[in-house]
Design a protein around this motif. Sequence first.
Motif, PDB file in Angstrom:
ATOM      1  N   SER A   2       0.811  -1.208   0.000  1.00  0.00           N
ATOM      2  CA  SER A   2       0.000   0.000   0.000  1.00  0.00           C
ATOM      3  C   SER A   2       0.849   1.265   0.000  1.00  0.00           C
ATOM      4  O   SER A   2       0.342   2.362  -0.091  1.00  0.00           O
ATOM      5  CB  SER A   2      -0.922   0.017   1.227  1.00  0.00           C
ATOM      6  OG  SER A   2      -0.163  -0.009   2.412  1.00  0.00           O
ATOM      7  N   THR A   3       2.187   1.102   0.078  1.00  0.00           N
ATOM      8  CA  THR A   3       3.074   2.251   0.112  1.00  0.00           C
ATOM      9  C   THR A   3       2.949   3.077  -1.165  1.00  0.00           C
ATOM     10  O   THR A   3       2.931   2.543  -2.266  1.00  0.00           O
ATOM     11  CB  THR A   3       4.536   1.787   0.267  1.00  0.00           C
ATOM     12  OG1 THR A   3       4.637   0.984   1.438  1.00  0.00           O
ATOM     13  CG2 THR A   3       5.474   2.962   0.382  1.00  0.00           C
ATOM     14  N   ASN A   4       2.841   4.383  -1.019  1.00  0.00           N
ATOM     15  CA  ASN A   4       2.800   5.291  -2.158  1.00  0.00           C
ATOM     16  C   ASN A   4       4.230   5.467  -2.676  1.00  0.00           C
ATOM     17  O   ASN A   4       5.027   6.185  -2.098  1.00  0.00           O
ATOM     18  CB  ASN A   4       2.220   6.644  -1.711  1.00  0.00           C
ATOM     19  CG  ASN A   4       2.048   7.593  -2.880  1.00  0.00           C
ATOM     20  OD1 ASN A   4       2.860   7.641  -3.797  1.00  0.00           O
ATOM     21  ND2 ASN A   4       0.967   8.350  -2.839  1.00  0.00           N
ATOM     22  N   LEU A   5       4.550   4.801  -3.785  1.00  0.00           N
ATOM     23  CA  LEU A   5       5.925   4.788  -4.255  1.00  0.00           C
ATOM     24  C   LEU A   5       6.376   6.149  -4.774  1.00  0.00           C
ATOM     25  O   LEU A   5       7.534   6.511  -4.657  1.00  0.00           O
ATOM     26  CB  LEU A   5       6.088   3.734  -5.346  1.00  0.00           C
ATOM     27  CG  LEU A   5       5.931   2.294  -4.853  1.00  0.00           C
ATOM     28  CD1 LEU A   5       5.965   1.332  -6.030  1.00  0.00           C
ATOM     29  CD2 LEU A   5       7.036   1.955  -3.869  1.00  0.00           C
ATOM     30  N   ALA A   6       5.479   6.907  -5.357  1.00  0.00           N
ATOM     31  CA  ALA A   6       5.854   8.239  -5.830  1.00  0.00           C
ATOM     32  C   ALA A   6       6.295   9.106  -4.662  1.00  0.00           C
ATOM     33  O   ALA A   6       7.298   9.808  -4.721  1.00  0.00           O
ATOM     34  CB  ALA A   6       4.677   8.892  -6.557  1.00  0.00           C
ATOM     35  N   GLN A   7       5.523   9.034  -3.570  1.00  0.00           N
ATOM     36  CA  GLN A   7       5.900   9.801  -2.381  1.00  0.00           C
ATOM     37  C   GLN A   7       7.200   9.259  -1.793  1.00  0.00           C
ATOM     38  O   GLN A   7       8.061  10.008  -1.343  1.00  0.00           O
ATOM     39  CB  GLN A   7       4.791   9.713  -1.324  1.00  0.00           C
ATOM     40  CG  GLN A   7       5.105  10.537  -0.067  1.00  0.00           C
ATOM     41  CD  GLN A   7       4.085  10.305   1.034  1.00  0.00           C
ATOM     42  OE1 GLN A   7       3.510   9.236   1.138  1.00  0.00           O
ATOM     43  NE2 GLN A   7       3.870  11.312   1.855  1.00  0.00           N
ATOM     44  N   LEU A   8       7.349   7.935  -1.833  1.00  0.00           N
ATOM     45  CA  LEU A   8       8.536   7.297  -1.273  1.00  0.00           C
ATOM     46  C   LEU A   8       9.801   7.814  -1.953  1.00  0.00           C
ATOM     47  O   LEU A   8      10.824   8.035  -1.313  1.00  0.00           O
ATOM     48  CB  LEU A   8       8.401   5.787  -1.457  1.00  0.00           C
ATOM     49  CG  LEU A   8       9.483   4.870  -0.889  1.00  0.00           C
ATOM     50  CD1 LEU A   8       8.835   3.567  -0.433  1.00  0.00           C
ATOM     51  CD2 LEU A   8      10.531   4.563  -1.942  1.00  0.00           C
ATOM     52  N   LEU A   9       9.727   8.030  -3.270  1.00  0.00           N
ATOM     53  CA  LEU A   9      10.902   8.461  -4.005  1.00  0.00           C
ATOM     54  C   LEU A   9      11.166   9.952  -3.859  1.00  0.00           C
ATOM     55  O   LEU A   9      12.306  10.395  -3.933  1.00  0.00           O
ATOM     56  CB  LEU A   9      10.750   8.104  -5.486  1.00  0.00           C
ATOM     57  CG  LEU A   9      10.872   6.615  -5.801  1.00  0.00           C
ATOM     58  CD1 LEU A   9      10.471   6.347  -7.243  1.00  0.00           C
ATOM     59  CD2 LEU A   9      12.289   6.134  -5.567  1.00  0.00           C
ATOM     60  N   THR A  10      10.143  10.747  -3.645  1.00  0.00           N
ATOM     61  CA  THR A  10      10.352  12.189  -3.513  1.00  0.00           C
ATOM     62  C   THR A  10      10.621  12.589  -2.071  1.00  0.00           C
ATOM     63  O   THR A  10      11.373  13.518  -1.815  1.00  0.00           O
ATOM     64  CB  THR A  10       9.129  12.960  -4.034  1.00  0.00           C
ATOM     65  OG1 THR A  10       7.950  12.487  -3.359  1.00  0.00           O
ATOM     66  CG2 THR A  10       8.957  12.743  -5.525  1.00  0.00           C
ATOM     67  N   LEU A  11       9.999  11.893  -1.144  1.00  0.00           N
ATOM     68  CA  LEU A  11      10.222  12.155   0.276  1.00  0.00           C
ATOM     69  C   LEU A  11      10.588  10.829   0.950  1.00  0.00           C
ATOM     70  O   LEU A  11       9.784  10.240   1.665  1.00  0.00           O
ATOM     71  CB  LEU A  11       8.963  12.753   0.921  1.00  0.00           C
ATOM     72  CG  LEU A  11       8.492  14.100   0.385  1.00  0.00           C
ATOM     73  CD1 LEU A  11       7.113  14.435   0.939  1.00  0.00           C
ATOM     74  CD2 LEU A  11       9.482  15.198   0.744  1.00  0.00           C
ATOM     75  N   PRO A  12      11.784  10.324   0.679  1.00  0.00           N
ATOM     76  CA  PRO A  12      12.133   8.983   1.136  1.00  0.00           C
ATOM     77  C   PRO A  12      12.131   8.847   2.654  1.00  0.00           C
ATOM     78  O   PRO A  12      12.582   9.722   3.374  1.00  0.00           O
ATOM     79  CB  PRO A  12      13.545   8.769   0.568  1.00  0.00           C
ATOM     80  CG  PRO A  12      14.075  10.135   0.301  1.00  0.00           C
ATOM     81  CD  PRO A  12      12.898  10.979  -0.038  1.00  0.00           C
ATOM     82  N   SER A  13      11.586   7.733   3.085  1.00  0.00           N
ATOM     83  CA  SER A  13      11.532   7.402   4.506  1.00  0.00           C
ATOM     84  C   SER A  13      11.945   5.961   4.672  1.00  0.00           C
ATOM     85  O   SER A  13      11.480   5.089   3.925  1.00  0.00           O
ATOM     86  CB  SER A  13      10.116   7.624   5.050  1.00  0.00           C
ATOM     87  OG  SER A  13       9.893   6.844   6.208  1.00  0.00           O
ATOM     88  N   CYS A 318      12.333  -2.871  -6.505  1.00  0.00           N
ATOM     89  CA  CYS A 318      13.360  -2.075  -7.180  1.00  0.00           C
ATOM     90  C   CYS A 318      13.235  -0.614  -6.763  1.00  0.00           C
ATOM     91  O   CYS A 318      14.228   0.051  -6.462  1.00  0.00           O
ATOM     92  CB  CYS A 318      13.220  -2.211  -8.692  1.00  0.00           C
ATOM     93  SG  CYS A 318      14.412  -1.249  -9.642  1.00  0.00           S
ATOM     94  N   ARG A 319      11.997  -0.127  -6.735  1.00  0.00           N
ATOM     95  CA  ARG A 319      11.764   1.252  -6.296  1.00  0.00           C
ATOM     96  C   ARG A 319      12.190   1.422  -4.842  1.00  0.00           C
ATOM     97  O   ARG A 319      12.658   2.489  -4.427  1.00  0.00           O
ATOM     98  CB  ARG A 319      10.285   1.608  -6.460  1.00  0.00           C
ATOM     99  CG  ARG A 319       9.804   1.647  -7.904  1.00  0.00           C
ATOM    100  CD  ARG A 319      10.535   2.717  -8.686  1.00  0.00           C
ATOM    101  NE  ARG A 319      10.081   2.788 -10.067  1.00  0.00           N
ATOM    102  CZ  ARG A 319      10.878   2.949 -11.103  1.00  0.00           C
ATOM    103  NH1 ARG A 319      12.183   3.015 -10.916  1.00  0.00           N
ATOM    104  NH2 ARG A 319      10.404   3.016 -12.326  1.00  0.00           N
ATOM    105  N   GLY A 320      12.037   0.363  -4.058  1.00  0.00           N
ATOM    106  CA  GLY A 320      12.472   0.414  -2.671  1.00  0.00           C
ATOM    107  C   GLY A 320      13.972   0.570  -2.555  1.00  0.00           C
ATOM    108  O   GLY A 320      14.472   1.325  -1.710  1.00  0.00           O
ATOM    109  N   LEU A 321      14.727  -0.133  -3.413  1.00  0.00           N
ATOM    110  CA  LEU A 321      16.186   0.009  -3.409  1.00  0.00           C
ATOM    111  C   LEU A 321      16.591   1.424  -3.829  1.00  0.00           C
ATOM    112  O   LEU A 321      17.518   2.012  -3.261  1.00  0.00           O
ATOM    113  CB  LEU A 321      16.816  -1.015  -4.357  1.00  0.00           C
ATOM    114  CG  LEU A 321      16.796  -2.476  -3.890  1.00  0.00           C
ATOM    115  CD1 LEU A 321      17.247  -3.402  -5.024  1.00  0.00           C
ATOM    116  CD2 LEU A 321      17.667  -2.680  -2.655  1.00  0.00           C
TER     117      LEU A 321
END
Length: 333
Positions: A2-13, A318-321
């Motif tokens: 359910s993680t928002n990947l776009a947000q994850l990449l712009t505001l990484p946490s 991959c996006r997580g890495l």
Amino acid sequence: MSTNLAQLLTLPSLDQVRALTSDDFDAMNTLIERELRSDVPLVREITGYIVQSGGKRLRPLIVLLVARMCSYKGTDHIKLATLVEFLHTATLLHDDVVDKSTRRRNRRSANAIWGNSASVLVGDFLYSRAFELMVEINSMNLMKIISEATNAIAEGEVLQLQNVGNTSLSEMEYMDIIRRKTAMLFQAAAHTGAVLAGAETDETRLFQDFGLHFGLAFQLIDDWLDYAGTSESMGKNVGDDLSEGKATLPLIYTMTHGSKAESETIKDAINSQSAERIDDVIRAVRSSGALDYVRERAQQQTEWCLSCLDSLATNPFCRGLEALANVALCRMS
């Protein structure tokens, strides 16, 4: 997922990245606690203290992400992630003894509480637990990768010790030290995750390179934080490396490219193995342009590590890495 990947990449946490493998991460934490059980009270006491102190657990997280990115369906990646964390923790225990450190992860280090002998022996206990888990996985390929990485780490520690107080250490020599001492375990984490999942040879090499460049960037960022950050942001005392006589990249750059006065300030501090003049050293490092240079080198390594993922399967892991590399880099913001 359910993680928002776009947000994850712009505001990484880091929490967002962990959420991608939350079940695996929880299973690993459970296994860590189970494998640290011992009939010896002091072992339980020290390992319990270490577990409670937390830590980012980036290396085992890389194992989990890579294995899942390569569509691994088994459960041995949990053991692999756990043993990688044990190896890392063992090296920290030994490092703190060698470096006479008193602080780790914003708490008193184990050697400061229980003494050097207990810390070294518990580090050995963790190494033995790691190799027991390797035997359980029963893969000669993985054992070869891990044993070679462990050997390289030990060599890196000796190289670093050999160069204590060396004001003539070059950038190339220093990069070799941190490649062995820090980057090799990151490389092994990514490499073994791919091998366990049965990735193709070309893909496995890309994961190796990802881990290597990630590890180099991670150490360069730590070097940068020594003179740009605070004790709280680093989890250790400002000036620790300086008081240990270690010529890290900000110091090497200042000695090489700074003014004569700035260079002499750094050399005197390294030769004296004292942090008494830490304020003067920080001023010299900052005015020489060393922080800008180290930042650029860290960013370059991060770009190289991210480029390794370009031709690999694009999926949430991959996006997580990618996000994980950005999380590390954001420590410099």
